[in-house]
Design an enzyme around this catalytic site. Structure first.
Site, PDB file in Angstrom:
ATOM      1  CG  ASN A   9      41.436 -56.976  -6.605  1.00 47.33           C
ATOM      2  OD1 ASN A   9      41.304 -58.110  -6.128  1.00 47.33           O
ATOM      3  ND2 ASN A   9      40.796 -55.915  -6.139  1.00 47.33           N
ATOM      4  CE  LYS A  11      37.701 -55.800  -8.103  1.00 50.45           C
ATOM      5  NZ  LYS A  11      36.786 -54.746  -8.498  1.00 50.45           N
ATOM      6  CG  HIS A 101      39.385 -52.825  -3.403  1.00 50.65           C
ATOM      7  ND1 HIS A 101      38.045 -52.712  -3.711  1.00 50.65           N
ATOM      8  CD2 HIS A 101      40.039 -52.889  -4.586  1.00 50.65           C
ATOM      9  CE1 HIS A 101      37.910 -52.724  -5.030  1.00 50.65           C
ATOM     10  NE2 HIS A 101      39.099 -52.833  -5.584  1.00 50.65           N
ATOM     11  CD  GLU A 103      35.130 -54.362  -5.365  1.00 49.63           C
ATOM     12  OE1 GLU A 103      35.848 -55.346  -5.118  1.00 49.63           O
ATOM     13  OE2 GLU A 103      34.940 -53.930  -6.525  1.00 49.63           O
ATOM     14  CD  GLU A 187      41.189 -49.886  -7.623  1.00 47.33           C
ATOM     15  OE1 GLU A 187      41.552 -50.571  -8.580  1.00 47.33           O
ATOM     16  OE2 GLU A 187      40.515 -50.338  -6.681  1.00 47.33           O
ATOM     17  N   GLY A 193      34.256 -51.657 -12.127  1.00 41.69           N
ATOM     18  CA  GLY A 193      33.291 -52.651 -12.596  1.00 41.69           C
ATOM     19  C   GLY A 193      32.135 -52.067 -13.383  1.00 41.69           C
ATOM     20  CB  SER A 233      36.373 -49.887 -16.209  1.00 38.19           C
ATOM     21  OG  SER A 233      35.232 -50.112 -15.393  1.00 38.19           O
ATOM     22  N   GLY A 255      38.330 -56.909 -13.381  1.00 40.46           N
ATOM     23  CA  GLY A 255      37.718 -57.887 -14.286  1.00 40.46           C
ATOM     24  C   GLY A 255      38.634 -58.371 -15.404  1.00 40.46           C
TER      25      GLY A 255
HETATM   26  P1  13P Z   1      37.548 -53.379 -12.519  1.00 40.92           P
HETATM   27  O1  13P Z   1      38.825 -53.340 -13.332  1.00 40.92           O
HETATM   28  O2  13P Z   1      36.797 -54.652 -12.670  1.00 40.92           O
HETATM   29  O3  13P Z   1      36.741 -52.152 -12.714  1.00 40.92           O
HETATM   30  O4  13P Z   1      38.022 -53.363 -10.984  1.00 40.92           O
HETATM   31  C1  13P Z   1      38.945 -52.430 -10.579  1.00 40.92           C
HETATM   32  C2  13P Z   1      39.368 -52.748  -9.203  1.00 40.92           C
HETATM   33  O5  13P Z   1      38.585 -52.627  -8.286  1.00 40.92           O
HETATM   34  C3  13P Z   1      40.730 -53.251  -9.001  1.00 40.92           C
HETATM   35  O6  13P Z   1      41.051 -53.302  -7.651  1.00 40.92           O
END
Ligand code: 13P
Length: 289
Positions: A9, A11, A101, A103, A187, A193, A233, A255
């Site tokens: 992802n 983002k 998601h 977010e 998640e 993150g 993460s 990330g």
């Molecule tokens: P990170 O791996 O950056 O923590 O993000 C996880 C995520 O939200 C994948 O959709």
């Protein structure tokens, strides 16, 4: 046997000018039999990523290429929805889509009901969905992590035809090559993150709870068949803890998915899991290179 999946992802990172090259590099460096790879760039980079992934240098020895996924989709088929993208518009650009998601739950106030409508819109257009679920830190500390995820699953899957989960042998074979119509990504919001990860055993307990919940919701055929990924993460250093759990079928990576070295490491480790599962199931591996 469930698919082993590593989904990236990206983002709100990359541009149409650089996304294709990044995708090609990741694709070429992560060629690993037995692992379904999916890259989910921003909408405006979908075409560049799709075009970059057609070369033979990204296709693994078992014929698996890298699928392209979107990060969101609108719940309606068409209409006066400024700035939105319908599922049918994604066809030809993406074959997967992330829905729910955290977010988007946070920033776009997406509800379980809305996420369910997105899921059904994606399904109707033939897209494979990655449905994200996960609790906040205070919910875990209050011992409510599983009930939160149960509520999220119940809301998103209400109205889903149970028949979608019962596959014929031919459908199962096709799904193993391209992935099933539904994958769940667990998640925990506090792990996204932050550099914090759940413990492998906690993630596995949640994966088991997810399968029990699917059966309780009226999808008895979903329980064992639906892949459950861990996200939050994930790096090449932390992935092993999750892949060591038989209940977990891969990762949704944020990330670290923008770094070719990291993706190569994560997919390589997932390849070991896929090979071990094949061996356990008595399936002879195809040619390797
Ligand atoms: P990170 O791996 O950056 O923590 O993000 C996880 C995520 O939200 C994948 O959709």
């Amino acid at each position: 046997m469930r698919n082993v999946i590593v989904a990236a992802n990206w983002k709100m990172h990359t541009t149409p000018a650089d996304a294709g090259e990044l995708a090609r590099t990741i694709g070429a460096r992560s060629r690993t039999p037995g692992v379904l790879r999916v890259i989910c760039p921003p909408f405006v980079c979908l075409a560049a990523v799709r075009d970059a992934l057609v070369g033979p240098d990204v296709v693994a020895a078992d014929g698996n290429g890298v699928a392209v996924g979107a990060q969101n989709v609108h719940h309606e088929a068409a209409g006066a929805y400024t700035g939105e993208v319908a599922a049918t518009m994604l066809v030809g650009l993406a074959s997967w889509v992330i829905v729910g998601h955290s977010e988007r739950r946070r920033d776009a106030a997406e509800t379980d009901d809305l996420i369910g409508r997105k899921l059904r819109a994606a399904r109707a257009a033939g897209l494979r969905a990655i449905l994200c679920v996960g609790e906040q830190l205070d919910e875990r500390q209050a011992g409510r992590a599983e009930s939160v995820v149960e509520r999220q699953l119940g809301g998103a899957l209400a109205g889903t035809d149970p028949g979608l989960f019962s596959m014929t042998d031919a459908q199962a074979a096709a799904a193993s090559a391209v992935g099933p119509w539904l994958t769940i990504a667990y998640e925990p919001v506090w792990a996204i993150g932050t550099g914090l990860t759940a413990r492998g055993s906690d993630a596995a307990a949640m994966a088991t709870a997810i399968r029990v919940t699917l059966a309780r919701l009226g999808f008895p055929d979903a329980g064992e068949g639906v892949p459950v990924l861990y996200g939050g993460s994930v790096t090449s250093a932390s992935i092993d803890e999750f892949l060591a759990e038989p209940a977990i079928d891969g990762a949704l990576v944020g990330g670290a998915s923008l770094k070719p070295d990291e993706m190569a490491g994560i997919v390589a480790r997932a390849g070991l899991t896929a090979a071990a599962r094949r061996a356990q199931a008595g399936i002879v591996a195809g040619p390797t290179n």
